[in-house]
Design a protein around this motif. Structure first.
Motif, PDB file in Angstrom:
ATOM      1  N   ASN A   1      -1.530   8.593  -0.756  1.00  0.00           N
ATOM      2  CA  ASN A   1      -2.203   9.825  -1.103  1.00  0.00           C
ATOM      3  C   ASN A   1      -2.070  11.395  -1.442  1.00  0.00           C
ATOM      4  OD1 ASN A   1      -4.201   8.318   0.437  1.00  0.00           O
ATOM      5  ND2 ASN A   1      -4.436   9.601   2.305  1.00  0.00           N
ATOM      6  N   GLY A   2      -0.888  12.079  -1.676  1.00  0.00           N
ATOM      7  CA  GLY A   2      -0.761  12.741  -2.342  1.00  0.00           C
ATOM      8  C   GLY A   2      -0.086  12.530  -3.739  1.00  0.00           C
ATOM      9  N   VAL A   3       0.755  11.774  -3.689  1.00  0.00           N
ATOM     10  CA  VAL A   3       1.106  10.700  -4.616  1.00  0.00           C
ATOM     11  C   VAL A   3       0.410  10.683  -5.848  1.00  0.00           C
ATOM     12  CG1 VAL A   3       3.004   9.548  -5.745  1.00  0.00           C
ATOM     13  CG2 VAL A   3       3.616  10.819  -4.305  1.00  0.00           C
ATOM     14  N   VAL A   4      -1.073   9.551  -5.545  1.00  0.00           N
ATOM     15  CA  VAL A   4      -1.709   8.871  -5.646  1.00  0.00           C
ATOM     16  C   VAL A   4      -2.550  10.237  -6.119  1.00  0.00           C
ATOM     17  CG1 VAL A   4      -3.628   7.420  -5.590  1.00  0.00           C
ATOM     18  CG2 VAL A   4      -1.723   6.244  -4.658  1.00  0.00           C
ATOM     19  N   ALA A   5      -3.115  11.033  -5.910  1.00  0.00           N
ATOM     20  CA  ALA A   5      -3.808  12.072  -6.264  1.00  0.00           C
ATOM     21  C   ALA A   5      -3.106  12.856  -7.144  1.00  0.00           C
ATOM     22  CB  ALA A   5      -4.057  13.174  -5.513  1.00  0.00           C
ATOM     23  N   ALA A   6      -1.727  13.442  -7.376  1.00  0.00           N
ATOM     24  CA  ALA A   6      -0.688  14.033  -8.431  1.00  0.00           C
ATOM     25  C   ALA A   6      -1.274  13.244  -9.537  1.00  0.00           C
ATOM     26  CB  ALA A   6       0.607  14.378  -8.394  1.00  0.00           C
ATOM     27  N   LYS A   7      -0.613  11.543  -9.081  1.00  0.00           N
ATOM     28  CA  LYS A   7      -1.008  11.054 -10.519  1.00  0.00           C
ATOM     29  C   LYS A   7      -2.154  10.669 -10.933  1.00  0.00           C
ATOM     30  CE  LYS A   7       0.485   6.213 -12.016  1.00  0.00           C
ATOM     31  NZ  LYS A   7       0.741   4.533 -11.622  1.00  0.00           N
ATOM     32  N   GLY A   8      -3.585  10.915 -11.121  1.00  0.00           N
ATOM     33  CA  GLY A   8      -4.791  10.772 -11.269  1.00  0.00           C
ATOM     34  C   GLY A   8      -5.470   9.618 -10.965  1.00  0.00           C
ATOM     35  N   GLU A   9      -7.070   9.070 -11.592  1.00  0.00           N
ATOM     36  CA  GLU A   9      -7.893   8.925 -11.096  1.00  0.00           C
ATOM     37  C   GLU A   9      -7.243   7.014 -11.894  1.00  0.00           C
ATOM     38  OE1 GLU A   9     -11.747  10.526 -11.761  1.00  0.00           O
ATOM     39  OE2 GLU A   9     -11.505  11.814 -10.377  1.00  0.00           O
ATOM     40  N   ARG A  10      -6.534   7.353 -12.767  1.00  0.00           N
ATOM     41  CA  ARG A  10      -7.037   6.430 -13.330  1.00  0.00           C
ATOM     42  C   ARG A  10      -4.252   5.326 -13.482  1.00  0.00           C
ATOM     43  NH1 ARG A  10     -10.134   6.301 -18.708  1.00  0.00           N
ATOM     44  NH2 ARG A  10     -11.797   7.576 -17.225  1.00  0.00           N
ATOM     45  N   GLU A  11      -4.022   5.409 -14.396  1.00  0.00           N
ATOM     46  CA  GLU A  11      -3.018   4.337 -14.618  1.00  0.00           C
ATOM     47  C   GLU A  11      -2.597   5.465 -15.938  1.00  0.00           C
ATOM     48  OE1 GLU A  11       0.512   4.561 -15.303  1.00  0.00           O
ATOM     49  OE2 GLU A  11      -0.161   3.296 -13.277  1.00  0.00           O
ATOM     50  N   PRO A  12      -2.341   6.205 -16.176  1.00  0.00           N
ATOM     51  CA  PRO A  12      -1.901   6.917 -17.899  1.00  0.00           C
ATOM     52  C   PRO A  12      -0.829   6.667 -18.699  1.00  0.00           C
ATOM     53  CG  PRO A  12      -1.439   8.694 -16.290  1.00  0.00           C
ATOM     54  CD  PRO A  12      -1.878   7.152 -15.079  1.00  0.00           C
ATOM     55  N   TYR A  13      -0.165   5.985 -17.892  1.00  0.00           N
ATOM     56  CA  TYR A  13       1.434   5.973 -18.475  1.00  0.00           C
ATOM     57  C   TYR A  13       1.739   3.914 -18.355  1.00  0.00           C
ATOM     58  CZ  TYR A  13       1.770  10.430 -16.808  1.00  0.00           C
ATOM     59  OH  TYR A  13       0.993  12.421 -16.880  1.00  0.00           O
ATOM     60  N   SER A  14       2.045   3.595 -17.281  1.00  0.00           N
ATOM     61  CA  SER A  14       2.646   1.981 -17.200  1.00  0.00           C
ATOM     62  C   SER A  14       1.263   0.773 -18.127  1.00  0.00           C
ATOM     63  CB  SER A  14       3.467   1.745 -16.241  1.00  0.00           C
ATOM     64  OG  SER A  14       3.981   2.068 -15.700  1.00  0.00           O
ATOM     65  N   SER A  15       2.212  -0.267 -19.080  1.00  0.00           N
ATOM     66  CA  SER A  15       0.707  -0.711 -19.204  1.00  0.00           C
ATOM     67  C   SER A  15       0.347  -1.842 -17.924  1.00  0.00           C
ATOM     68  CB  SER A  15       1.320  -1.531 -20.614  1.00  0.00           C
ATOM     69  OG  SER A  15       0.856  -3.152 -20.719  1.00  0.00           O
TER      70      SER A  15
ATOM     71  N   ASP B   1       0.452  -0.588  -0.540  1.00  0.00           N
ATOM     72  CA  ASP B   1      -0.060  -0.114  -0.038  1.00  0.00           C
ATOM     73  C   ASP B   1       1.237   0.870   0.095  1.00  0.00           C
ATOM     74  OD1 ASP B   1      -2.062  -1.500  -0.357  1.00  0.00           O
ATOM     75  OD2 ASP B   1      -2.743  -1.431   1.853  1.00  0.00           O
ATOM     76  N   ARG B   2       2.152   1.006  -0.033  1.00  0.00           N
ATOM     77  CA  ARG B   2       3.389   1.684   0.443  1.00  0.00           C
ATOM     78  C   ARG B   2       4.028   2.224  -0.610  1.00  0.00           C
ATOM     79  NH1 ARG B   2       5.934   4.361   6.086  1.00  0.00           N
ATOM     80  NH2 ARG B   2       3.542   4.349   7.141  1.00  0.00           N
ATOM     81  N   ILE B   3       3.670   1.473  -1.923  1.00  0.00           N
ATOM     82  CA  ILE B   3       4.172   1.869  -3.058  1.00  0.00           C
ATOM     83  C   ILE B   3       3.614   2.518  -4.259  1.00  0.00           C
ATOM     84  CG2 ILE B   3       5.635  -0.058  -5.304  1.00  0.00           C
ATOM     85  CD1 ILE B   3       6.247  -1.562  -2.856  1.00  0.00           C
ATOM     86  N   VAL B   4       3.667   3.587  -4.895  1.00  0.00           N
ATOM     87  CA  VAL B   4       3.245   3.299  -6.213  1.00  0.00           C
ATOM     88  C   VAL B   4       4.058   2.452  -7.499  1.00  0.00           C
ATOM     89  CG1 VAL B   4       2.260   5.459  -7.373  1.00  0.00           C
ATOM     90  CG2 VAL B   4       1.861   5.040  -4.604  1.00  0.00           C
ATOM     91  N   VAL B   5       3.429   2.967  -8.640  1.00  0.00           N
ATOM     92  CA  VAL B   5       3.858   2.300  -9.952  1.00  0.00           C
ATOM     93  C   VAL B   5       4.181   3.904 -10.700  1.00  0.00           C
ATOM     94  CG1 VAL B   5       4.092   1.039 -12.159  1.00  0.00           C
ATOM     95  CG2 VAL B   5       3.324  -0.073  -8.884  1.00  0.00           C
ATOM     96  N   CYS B   6       5.517   3.912 -10.781  1.00  0.00           N
ATOM     97  CA  CYS B   6       4.969   4.597 -12.071  1.00  0.00           C
ATOM     98  C   CYS B   6       5.839   4.975 -12.857  1.00  0.00           C
ATOM     99  CB  CYS B   6       6.180   6.381 -11.930  1.00  0.00           C
ATOM    100  SG  CYS B   6       7.831   5.724 -10.873  1.00  0.00           S
ATOM    101  N   SER B   7       6.478   5.445 -14.418  1.00  0.00           N
ATOM    102  CA  SER B   7       7.662   4.936 -15.828  1.00  0.00           C
ATOM    103  C   SER B   7       8.798   5.231 -14.986  1.00  0.00           C
ATOM    104  CB  SER B   7       6.688   6.098 -16.457  1.00  0.00           C
ATOM    105  OG  SER B   7       6.978   7.823 -16.584  1.00  0.00           O
ATOM    106  N   GLY B   8       9.145   6.419 -14.167  1.00  0.00           N
ATOM    107  CA  GLY B   8      10.180   6.085 -13.683  1.00  0.00           C
ATOM    108  C   GLY B   8      11.131   7.097 -13.429  1.00  0.00           C
ATOM    109  N   ALA B   9      12.181   7.077 -12.824  1.00  0.00           N
ATOM    110  CA  ALA B   9      12.703   8.480 -12.462  1.00  0.00           C
ATOM    111  C   ALA B   9      12.271   9.515 -12.238  1.00  0.00           C
ATOM    112  CB  ALA B   9      13.941   8.337 -11.946  1.00  0.00           C
ATOM    113  N   ALA B  10      12.056  10.037 -13.697  1.00  0.00           N
ATOM    114  CA  ALA B  10      12.152  11.194 -13.452  1.00  0.00           C
ATOM    115  C   ALA B  10       9.907  11.145 -13.480  1.00  0.00           C
ATOM    116  CB  ALA B  10      11.747  11.558 -15.745  1.00  0.00           C
ATOM    117  N   HIS B  11       9.667  10.586 -13.887  1.00  0.00           N
ATOM    118  CA  HIS B  11       8.003  10.553 -13.554  1.00  0.00           C
ATOM    119  C   HIS B  11       7.806  10.843 -12.217  1.00  0.00           C
ATOM    120  CE1 HIS B  11       3.798   8.707 -13.578  1.00  0.00           C
ATOM    121  NE2 HIS B  11       3.692  10.016 -13.777  1.00  0.00           N
ATOM    122  N   ALA B  12       8.805   9.344 -10.524  1.00  0.00           N
ATOM    123  CA  ALA B  12       8.880  10.311  -9.806  1.00  0.00           C
ATOM    124  C   ALA B  12       8.708  11.558  -9.399  1.00  0.00           C
ATOM    125  CB  ALA B  12       9.869   9.066  -9.730  1.00  0.00           C
TER     126      ALA B  12
END
Length: 477
Positions: free
Chosen positions: A327-341, A173-184
């Motif tokens: 929660n802040g990072v998830v909110a910044a990412k958006g309501e759905r996964e737009p990057y990683s397949s 629950d503390r891990i958020v997937v992203c598209s890489g370091a730049a995205h993070a």
């Protein structure tokens, strides 16, 4: 729809053409095809649709298309061979787009630019096996709208893997997937706000640039052989971005006392340590040191990805976050996964869980160690004026040069066909003028080359080292 039209659609290859202007349909079609080739939109060797298919798509007679093809074959724009259809001729010269200089896109024979694994080393067979298993077992919701946190299957495997290999203390629950370091960093820049970030005096200009675009002011912290001087983190900083396992690009690990001091700073100020663990698994002289995050999961956010270990094209990274940032990072990412397949996330989850990732990393660790050892040995024998600095780790090494020789070395490298970067290009623009808290001036600009030894295929690596030595010899003699 007639049976003939159905056959034409099945046989067809989509091709967009604008049939405009005066003249017969044949003349207009010839003009459109010629312009598509001339502009480079149809590249040399491109196979064109069969007569029937293109005629059906354009609403013209089949003979019109056949005549147009024949005319362009006669003019040399197209070629036609029995059994292979009609193609754009290989000899057609296409002008470069406006504003692009030929020397700006010219590829040099030897690529020693840091940060890029050899594409040929990607474990295709093992990855395909994981993809098959993952898709077979995937729940139906994997093909729907994605969870912005990332697939839970991957987050579970990452939590287990990072704990086992990097000493990370986290839960899915503390891990958020992203598209890489730049995205993070882009996401964190929207959450850790209001104060400047301290960054290492040497680092990726790209990362500093994206932080600036996000409105984050960065202040440099001096770097020496023991990593960042964390005792010099400027007052008022809201975060410090560090590469503790292997300082990028200078190559030193963060000293144990400084690791503890970084965590103490975060606890005392309410700031966060952002740990870029970009190549923490690739340590060759000893077992990798555990991640800094393990000292305080509530003040340290770990950032990782597969761009160095597998391939940057997968676009999968992760953040092991303090609870207060999730929660802040998830909110910044958006309501759905737009990057990683989702399917690639599921594949990576299987790749981790099956042990295939461990086996691949061990194999690449041996290969990279051998590459680095060859680099060090060849330079010591042929160019003793330089030395390789930093620990034996990662996919790159810094070749330290005598003062005032970096520019000449870069020019000589280009003449000898070697793509390589200078160390000074990684220094924070404010670092040279930075005044430390004890009143002394910051570090002088160091001269060196950042040599990536992972990219060249094996058959070219010896030649790349030979060309690099020749370049350095000519620049320093």
């Amino acid at each position: 729809m007639s049976e003939g039209s159905e056959v034409a659609e099945v046989l067809g290859v989509d091709l967009h053409l604008e049939l405009t202007g005066a003249g017969s349909r044949r003349a207009v079609l010839i003009r459109a095809l010629r312009e598509a080739v001339r502009s480079g939109r149809l590249a040399a060797g491109t196979r064109l649709p069969p007569y029937r298919s293109l005629a059906a798509d354009l609403g013209v007679a089949r003979n019109t298309v056949a005549d147009a093809y024949a005319e362009l074959v006669a003019e040399g724009w197209l070629s036609s061979r029995q059994g292979s259809g009609t193609r754009v001729a290989e000899r057609v010269a296409v002008p470069e787009p406006e504003g692009v200089r030929r020397d700006a896109v010219r590829a040099l024979p030897y690529d020693l630019v840091q940060g890029k694994p050899d594409p040929a080393a990607f474990p295709r067979t093992a990855w395909l096996a994981s993809a098959r298993r993952a898709l077979t077992a995937a729940p139906n919701d994997a093909f729907g709208i994605g969870d912005p946190r990332g697939r839970v299957e991957l987050r579970r495997e990452l939590a287990a893997y990072l704990a086992r290999v990097r000493g990370v203390r986290t839960v899915p629950d503390r891990i958020v997937v992203c598209s890489g370091a730049a995205h993070a960093l882009r996401l964190l820049a929207r959450v850790v706000v209001g104060r400047p970030w301290a960054v290492e005096a040497y680092g990726l200009p790209f990362h500093r640039g994206l932080l600036a675009e996000a409105g984050v002011r960065t202040v440099p912290v001096a770097v020496d052989e023991d990593g960042a001087r964390v005792d010099e983190i400027p007052r008022g900083s809201g975060a410090v971005l560090l590469t503790p396992a292997h300082q990028f690009p200078t190559g030193g690990p963060l000293h144990p006392e400084r690791r503890s001091a970084a965590v103490d700073w975060a606890r005392a100020t309410g700031g966060f340590v952002l740990e870029d663990d970009y190549d923490g698994e690739f340590r060759y002289d000893r077992r990798p040191v555990g991640a800094l995050q393990g000292l305080d999961p509530d003040r340290v956010a770990l950032i990782g990805s597969v761009s160095k270990s597998l391939s940057p094209t997968l676009r999968i990274g992760w953040m092991a976050l303090p609870g207060g940032l999730v929660n802040g990072v998830v909110a910044a990412k958006g309501e759905r996964e737009p990057y990683s397949s989702a399917t690639e996330q599921l594949t990576l989850a299987d790749f981790l869980g099956s042990g295939a990732y461990d086996r691949h990393v061990r194999r690449m660790r041996r290969r990279h160690r051998e590459r680095r050892d060859r680099l060090v040995a060849v330079l010591a024998e042929r160019v003793p004026e330089v030395r390789v600095t930093g620990i034996a780790a990662g996919l790159h090494a810094v070749v330290e040069l005598p003062p005032g020789t970096e520019r000449a070395a870069l020019a000589a490298a280009e003449r000898h066909g070697v793509a390589v970067e200078g160390l000074s290009g990684y220094q924070h623009p404010d670092a040279a003028d930075h005044v430390r808290q004890d009143g002394r001036e910051g570090p002088e600009r160091r001269n060196g080359l950042v040599v990536g030894y992972a990219t060249p295929p094996e058959r070219l690596y010896g030649g790349a080292l030979d060309a690099l030595c020749n370049a350095l010899d000519s620049a320093l003699r």
